[in-house]
Write a protein that holds these residues in place. Sequence first.
Motif, PDB file in Angstrom:
ATOM      1  N   LYS A  94     -12.719  -6.351   8.520  1.00  0.00           N
ATOM      2  CA  LYS A  94     -14.133  -6.602   8.128  1.00  0.00           C
ATOM      3  C   LYS A  94     -14.641  -7.874   9.088  1.00  0.00           C
ATOM      4  N   ASN A  95     -15.862  -7.747   9.392  1.00  0.00           N
ATOM      5  CA  ASN A  95     -16.500  -8.793  10.173  1.00  0.00           C
ATOM      6  C   ASN A  95     -15.545  -9.113  11.459  1.00  0.00           C
ATOM      7  N   PHE A  96     -15.182  -8.208  11.966  1.00  0.00           N
ATOM      8  CA  PHE A  96     -14.414  -8.455  13.237  1.00  0.00           C
ATOM      9  C   PHE A  96     -13.105  -9.235  12.969  1.00  0.00           C
ATOM     10  N   ALA A  97     -12.379  -8.879  11.862  1.00  0.00           N
ATOM     11  CA  ALA A  97     -11.377  -9.846  11.618  1.00  0.00           C
ATOM     12  C   ALA A  97     -10.268  -8.800  10.667  1.00  0.00           C
ATOM     13  N   PHE A  98      -9.027  -9.251  10.639  1.00  0.00           N
ATOM     14  CA  PHE A  98      -8.152  -8.757   9.639  1.00  0.00           C
ATOM     15  C   PHE A  98      -7.992  -9.634   8.534  1.00  0.00           C
ATOM     16  N   ALA A  99      -7.972  -8.942   7.508  1.00  0.00           N
ATOM     17  CA  ALA A  99      -7.984  -9.911   5.980  1.00  0.00           C
ATOM     18  C   ALA A  99      -7.301  -9.211   5.114  1.00  0.00           C
ATOM     19  N   PRO A 100      -5.990  -9.757   4.608  1.00  0.00           N
ATOM     20  CA  PRO A 100      -5.689 -11.287   5.122  1.00  0.00           C
ATOM     21  C   PRO A 100      -5.023 -10.913   6.710  1.00  0.00           C
ATOM     22  N   ALA A 101      -4.965 -12.058   7.363  1.00  0.00           N
ATOM     23  CA  ALA A 101      -4.646 -11.912   8.753  1.00  0.00           C
ATOM     24  C   ALA A 101      -3.165 -11.833   8.892  1.00  0.00           C
ATOM     25  N   ALA A 102      -2.245 -12.436   7.937  1.00  0.00           N
ATOM     26  CA  ALA A 102      -0.988 -12.386   7.649  1.00  0.00           C
ATOM     27  C   ALA A 102      -0.337 -12.005   6.311  1.00  0.00           C
ATOM     28  N   VAL A 103       0.315 -10.785   6.267  1.00  0.00           N
ATOM     29  CA  VAL A 103       0.887 -10.368   5.194  1.00  0.00           C
ATOM     30  C   VAL A 103       2.436 -10.143   5.356  1.00  0.00           C
ATOM     31  N   THR A 104       3.067 -10.482   3.940  1.00  0.00           N
ATOM     32  CA  THR A 104       4.599 -10.263   3.896  1.00  0.00           C
ATOM     33  C   THR A 104       4.981  -9.255   3.011  1.00  0.00           C
ATOM     34  N   VAL A 105       5.776  -8.370   3.502  1.00  0.00           N
ATOM     35  CA  VAL A 105       6.201  -7.150   2.738  1.00  0.00           C
ATOM     36  C   VAL A 105       7.723  -6.930   2.959  1.00  0.00           C
ATOM     37  N   ARG A 106       8.378  -6.135   2.149  1.00  0.00           N
ATOM     38  CA  ARG A 106       9.585  -5.954   2.092  1.00  0.00           C
ATOM     39  C   ARG A 106      10.111  -4.561   2.807  1.00  0.00           C
ATOM     40  N   VAL A 107      11.227  -4.416   3.399  1.00  0.00           N
ATOM     41  CA  VAL A 107      11.549  -3.305   4.085  1.00  0.00           C
ATOM     42  C   VAL A 107      11.295  -2.010   3.456  1.00  0.00           C
ATOM     43  N   GLY A 108      10.685  -0.954   3.849  1.00  0.00           N
ATOM     44  CA  GLY A 108      10.448   0.025   3.151  1.00  0.00           C
ATOM     45  C   GLY A 108       8.691   0.050   2.647  1.00  0.00           C
ATOM     46  N   ASN A 112     -10.814   0.111   7.636  1.00  0.00           N
ATOM     47  CA  ASN A 112     -11.889  -0.399   8.530  1.00  0.00           C
ATOM     48  C   ASN A 112     -13.267  -0.547   7.898  1.00  0.00           C
ATOM     49  N   THR A 113     -13.609  -1.529   7.421  1.00  0.00           N
ATOM     50  CA  THR A 113     -15.120  -1.472   6.736  1.00  0.00           C
ATOM     51  C   THR A 113     -16.220  -2.194   7.541  1.00  0.00           C
ATOM     52  N   ASP A 114     -15.850  -2.190   8.876  1.00  0.00           N
ATOM     53  CA  ASP A 114     -16.880  -2.622   9.863  1.00  0.00           C
ATOM     54  C   ASP A 114     -17.555  -1.376  10.337  1.00  0.00           C
ATOM     55  N   GLU A 115     -18.808  -1.601  10.850  1.00  0.00           N
ATOM     56  CA  GLU A 115     -19.645  -0.345  11.656  1.00  0.00           C
ATOM     57  C   GLU A 115     -19.014   0.208  12.909  1.00  0.00           C
ATOM     58  N   GLU A 116     -18.327  -0.745  13.460  1.00  0.00           N
ATOM     59  CA  GLU A 116     -17.691  -0.801  14.912  1.00  0.00           C
ATOM     60  C   GLU A 116     -16.229  -0.206  14.766  1.00  0.00           C
ATOM     61  N   PRO A 117     -15.751   0.683  15.662  1.00  0.00           N
ATOM     62  CA  PRO A 117     -14.483   1.221  15.633  1.00  0.00           C
ATOM     63  C   PRO A 117     -13.247  -0.195  15.882  1.00  0.00           C
ATOM     64  N   GLY A 166      -4.929   4.028  17.270  1.00  0.00           N
ATOM     65  CA  GLY A 166      -6.122   4.873  17.760  1.00  0.00           C
ATOM     66  C   GLY A 166      -7.236   4.279  17.103  1.00  0.00           C
ATOM     67  N   ALA A 167      -8.207   4.498  17.486  1.00  0.00           N
ATOM     68  CA  ALA A 167      -9.881   4.278  17.176  1.00  0.00           C
ATOM     69  C   ALA A 167      -9.989   4.771  15.706  1.00  0.00           C
ATOM     70  N   LEU A 168     -10.330   3.668  14.673  1.00  0.00           N
ATOM     71  CA  LEU A 168     -10.492   3.649  13.410  1.00  0.00           C
ATOM     72  C   LEU A 168     -11.884   3.501  13.223  1.00  0.00           C
ATOM     73  N   ILE A 169     -12.661   4.570  12.678  1.00  0.00           N
ATOM     74  CA  ILE A 169     -14.294   4.416  12.563  1.00  0.00           C
ATOM     75  C   ILE A 169     -14.507   4.116  11.199  1.00  0.00           C
ATOM     76  N   ASN A 170     -15.672   3.680  10.863  1.00  0.00           N
ATOM     77  CA  ASN A 170     -15.944   3.043   9.287  1.00  0.00           C
ATOM     78  C   ASN A 170     -15.437   3.886   8.274  1.00  0.00           C
ATOM     79  N   GLY A 171     -14.751   3.233   7.266  1.00  0.00           N
ATOM     80  CA  GLY A 171     -14.099   3.950   6.248  1.00  0.00           C
ATOM     81  C   GLY A 171     -12.722   4.522   6.476  1.00  0.00           C
ATOM     82  N   ALA A 172     -12.068   4.396   7.696  1.00  0.00           N
ATOM     83  CA  ALA A 172     -10.920   5.232   8.148  1.00  0.00           C
ATOM     84  C   ALA A 172      -9.937   4.072   7.742  1.00  0.00           C
ATOM     85  N   THR A 173      -8.675   4.813   7.682  1.00  0.00           N
ATOM     86  CA  THR A 173      -7.550   4.112   7.257  1.00  0.00           C
ATOM     87  C   THR A 173      -6.363   4.471   8.235  1.00  0.00           C
ATOM     88  N   TYR A 174      -5.292   3.425   8.376  1.00  0.00           N
ATOM     89  CA  TYR A 174      -4.174   3.751   8.943  1.00  0.00           C
ATOM     90  C   TYR A 174      -2.902   3.257   8.371  1.00  0.00           C
TER      91      TYR A 174
END
Length: 95
Positions: free
Chosen positions: A20-34, A41-46, A59-67
């Motif tokens: 959102k707003n041309f940024a990843f939020a949060p910009a850094a995450v910690t997860v466990r293996v698995g 993507n909540t922006d109007e731009e891909p 690949g390009a994610l349009i508004n509302g798309a998830t990866y």
Amino acid sequence: MPKAAAQPGKAVAANTVAIKNFAFAPAAVTVRVGTTVTWTNTDEEPHTVSATSGPFHSGALINGATYRYTFTKPGQYQYLCTIHPFMHGNVVVTQ
């Protein structure tokens, strides 16, 4: 469109990232293996979610798309939006 994105700060425990707003939020995450991390993507731009030297590229994610990507090995995975390369993020994967 912003000229620069915020630098990734301290990683937080999370498995969802908003684009959102041309940024990843949060910009850094910690997860466990698995863990599967989901970017939405909540922006109007891909946008893309692309490892700078790693195993995933959305690949390009349009508004509302998830990866989604499941992290199977510990390490640090830096990524960016290849359409807007000033957008950076980081995933830290622990045992």
